[in-house]
Design a protein around this motif. Structure first.
Motif, short mmCIF file in Angstrom:
data_model
loop_
_atom_site.label_atom_id
_atom_site.label_comp_id
_atom_site.label_asym_id
_atom_site.label_seq_id
_atom_site.Cartn_x
_atom_site.Cartn_y
_atom_site.Cartn_z
N VAL A 186 -2.73 -6.68 13.34
CA VAL A 186 -4.11 -6.87 13.79
C VAL A 186 -5.06 -6.20 12.80
CG1 VAL A 186 -5.72 -6.45 15.70
CG2 VAL A 186 -3.29 -6.84 16.19
N VAL A 224 -8.77 4.10 10.01
CA VAL A 224 -9.66 5.14 9.49
C VAL A 224 -10.81 5.26 10.49
CG1 VAL A 224 -11.03 5.90 7.51
CG2 VAL A 224 -9.03 4.44 7.14
N SER A 230 0.34 3.56 1.99
CA SER A 230 0.49 3.90 3.41
C SER A 230 1.90 3.62 3.91
CB SER A 230 -0.48 3.08 4.26
OG SER A 230 -1.69 3.72 4.35
N TYR A 231 2.55 2.67 3.27
CA TYR A 231 3.94 2.31 3.58
C TYR A 231 4.80 3.57 3.69
CZ TYR A 231 8.66 0.89 2.11
OH TYR A 231 10.02 0.72 1.99
N SER A 239 0.84 -1.21 0.00
CA SER A 239 0.00 0.00 0.00
C SER A 239 0.87 1.24 0.00
CB SER A 239 -0.89 0.01 1.25
OG SER A 239 -0.07 0.18 2.41
N ASP A 286 -2.90 2.84 12.30
CA ASP A 286 -3.30 3.61 11.11
C ASP A 286 -4.75 3.26 10.77
OD1 ASP A 286 -3.19 5.14 8.77
OD2 ASP A 286 -2.24 3.55 7.60
N ASP A 322 -10.29 -7.20 16.63
CA ASP A 322 -10.63 -5.78 16.71
C ASP A 322 -9.47 -5.03 17.37
OD1 ASP A 322 -11.70 -3.29 17.07
OD2 ASP A 322 -13.26 -3.91 18.48
N ALA A 323 -8.96 -4.02 16.70
CA ALA A 323 -7.81 -3.26 17.22
C ALA A 323 -8.11 -2.64 18.58
CB ALA A 323 -7.45 -2.17 16.22
N PHE A 324 -9.38 -2.26 18.82
CA PHE A 324 -9.73 -1.59 20.08
C PHE A 324 -9.80 -2.59 21.24
CE2 PHE A 324 -10.96 1.38 16.85
CZ PHE A 324 -10.64 2.61 17.39
N ALA A 379 -3.92 -4.05 7.65
CA ALA A 379 -4.12 -4.45 6.25
C ALA A 379 -4.20 -3.24 5.30
CB ALA A 379 -5.43 -5.26 6.15
N PRO A 380 -3.71 -3.38 4.08
CA PRO A 380 -3.14 -4.59 3.47
C PRO A 380 -1.69 -4.87 3.86
CG PRO A 380 -3.19 -2.80 1.87
CD PRO A 380 -3.87 -2.27 3.10
N GLY A 381 -1.07 -4.01 4.69
CA GLY A 381 0.21 -4.45 5.25
C GLY A 381 1.42 -3.59 4.94
N GLY A 382 1.22 -2.35 4.51
CA GLY A 382 2.38 -1.49 4.19
C GLY A 382 3.28 -1.26 5.41
N TRP A 383 2.68 -0.94 6.55
CA TRP A 383 3.48 -0.65 7.75
C TRP A 383 4.12 -1.94 8.26
CZ3 TRP A 383 1.51 3.69 11.48
CH2 TRP A 383 1.12 4.80 10.72
N ASN A 440 -9.01 -7.29 10.55
CA ASN A 440 -9.91 -8.31 10.01
C ASN A 440 -9.72 -8.48 8.51
OD1 ASN A 440 -11.42 -9.52 12.14
ND2 ASN A 440 -12.27 -7.48 12.53
C1 LIG Z 1 -5.74 2.86 6.26
S1 LIG Z 1 -5.88 1.15 6.39
C2 LIG Z 1 -4.33 0.71 7.06
C3 LIG Z 1 -3.26 0.67 6.03
C4 LIG Z 1 -1.97 0.06 6.56
N1 LIG Z 1 -1.33 0.90 7.53
C5 LIG Z 1 -1.01 -0.24 5.46
O1 LIG Z 1 0.12 0.26 5.49
O2 LIG Z 1 -1.34 -1.00 4.56
C6 LIG Z 1 -6.93 0.97 7.78
C7 LIG Z 1 -7.16 -0.48 8.19
O3 LIG Z 1 -7.76 -0.46 9.47
C8 LIG Z 1 -8.59 -1.58 9.57
N2 LIG Z 1 -9.53 -1.37 10.69
C9 LIG Z 1 -10.45 -0.41 10.84
N3 LIG Z 1 -11.06 -0.54 12.04
C10 LIG Z 1 -10.48 -1.60 12.64
C11 LIG Z 1 -10.66 -2.23 13.89
N4 LIG Z 1 -11.58 -1.79 14.77
N5 LIG Z 1 -9.89 -3.29 14.19
C12 LIG Z 1 -8.96 -3.76 13.31
N6 LIG Z 1 -8.75 -3.18 12.12
C13 LIG Z 1 -9.50 -2.13 11.79
C14 LIG Z 1 -9.25 -1.68 8.22
O4 LIG Z 1 -9.68 -3.02 7.99
C15 LIG Z 1 -8.12 -1.26 7.31
O5 LIG Z 1 -7.46 -2.40 6.79
#
Ligand SMILES: C[S@@+](CC[C@H](N)C(=O)[O-])C[C@H]1O[C@@H](n2cnc3c(N)ncnc32)[C@H](O)[C@@H]1O
Length: 343
Positions: free
Chosen positions: A228, A269, A183-184, A181, A267, A249-251, A210-214, A230
């Motif tokens: 972490v 949204v 976002s990397y 991505s 990261d 769930d990240a939270f 996801a998709p995993g840049g960081w 889904n």
């Molecule tokens: C902007 S993307 C992240 C991009 C990532 N940093 C990268 O480098 O590819 C936001 C991600 O947050 C995930 N997301 C949103 N709310 C979430 C939650 N409550 N728990 C886990 N993942 C969540 C979404 O599924 C999405 O893949």
């Protein structure tokens, strides 16, 4: 040819399109500035930068000297003469940044800046050969004060120059074909802010991975990553031997008892206060990580009010990570990068 003319003003550079937000950030700190070119504000010297520096400014120039000239040679020559005069009585015996920038939005201005830079160097080499040889064409990578020459072309016949600058640390990063991505680029840029990057053997938790840049960015440096999300990982992050993907769930995610991460990446949204309350506060208060890089989206929030909250003396950052930096980075859209280390 006139060079320089008028009273030098203090100037600030930001990403084009964010001038109003920078003006509001400055106003909140006692400054007053107006846009003079895309991404360039000029104003009074009263603005006092917050601890950690401006968020929206890429650079803060204490004195911008204006130049005007009809030709490349006129601009470059006048600049070299001005610098030579300014250097009288100074000894230059170390490399110094000599950075030429063109404001965005004027077709061909980048090429013009490069031509003025060449004319400047030719003239400076004739006048002060040793000083010219020590010039480095790039700004320092780390944020903070720098002394050298910073030149901003605002038109084909107009430019500003400053000997001093505060630099925010924003930088355009190179993409990597393995990164899944864009976002990397954000996390790669954030390492420069901190002056640190994940090391081999360190442990990283990437929330919203996801998709995993960081995740890919840390894993390719040899760090182990708990990713972490889904959603699915892709590209260089998918099936990477150093990556454990948890569909959670990240939270709700919590480190296992006794497990401390070297890095928290986040990261999501999400509404920024939700991320602050639900992730930043517990992770910092619990000392579940040593360092963190968190993106806060301000698209639907008042960005300057959010900044004030982040900088509040009683806030979580001041309390638990006082050196944390908040920046609108080169690779950020409507979002801040917050990067720091827990005290
Ligand atoms: C902007 S993307 C992240 C991009 C990532 N940093 C990268 O480098 O590819 C936001 C991600 O947050 C995930 N997301 C949103 N709310 C979430 C939650 N409550 N728990 C886990 N993942 C969540 C979404 O599924 C999405 O893949």
């Amino acid at each position: 040819m006139t060079a320089p003319e008028g009273t030098p003003a203090r100037g600030w550079l930001c990403r084009p399109g964010f001038e109003d937000l920078l003006a509001r950030e400055l106003a909140a700190c006692g400054g007053e500035a107006r846009t003079v070119a895309p991404g360039l504000l000029a104003g009074n010297a009263d603005a006092r930068p917050p601890a950690g520096g401006w968020a929206f400014a890429v650079a803060d120039y204490p004195q911008l000297a204006p130049f005007a000239g009809e030709s490349v040679n006129a601009l470059g020559g006048a600049l070299a003469d001005w610098l030579a005069e300014a250097l009288r009585g100074e000894t230059v015996d170390a490399p110094w940044p000599c950075v030429f920038t063109a404001v965005d939005g004027v077709p061909g201005l980048g090429r013009r800046a490069a031509a003025v830079e060449r004319a400047f160097h030719e003239k400076l080499a004739r006048r002060l050969g040793r000083v010219a040889r020590l010039a480095v064409g790039e700004a320092p990578a780390t944020p903070g004060r720098a002394r050298g020459l910073f030149v901003l072309l605002t038109g084909f016949e107009t430019m500003f120059a400053s000997r001093d600058a505060w630099l925010g640390g924003q930088r355009r990063m190179a993409d990597d074909p393995g990164a899944p991505s864009r976002s990397y680029l954000k996390v790669e840029e954030a390492y420069g802010l901190l002056g640190r990057q994940p090391e081999p053997g360190e442990l990283v938790c990437d929330l919203g991975a996801a998709p995993g840049g960081w995740t890919y960015s840390a894993a390719r440096r040899g760090a182990r990553v708990v990713a972490v999300d889904n959603g699915p990982l892709k590209g260089g992050a998918l099936d990477h031997p150093l990556v454990e993907h948890l569909r959670q769930d990240a939270f709700a995610f919590r480190p296992r008892a006794g497990q401390a991460y070297d890095w928290l990446f986040c990261d999501l949204v999400e509404e920024p206060h939700h991320v602050l309350r639900g992730i930043v506060e517990p992770w910092l208060a619990g000392r579940w990580c040593r360092r963190f890089v968190v993106v806060l989206k301000f698209g639907r929030t008042d960005a300057v009010a959010l900044l004030q909250e982040l900088r509040a003396p009683g806030g979580v950052l001041a309390h638990l990570a006082p050196g944390a930096l908040v920046r609108h980075m080169h690779h950020n859209r409507d979002e801040f990068t917050v990067a720091g280390e827990i005290r």
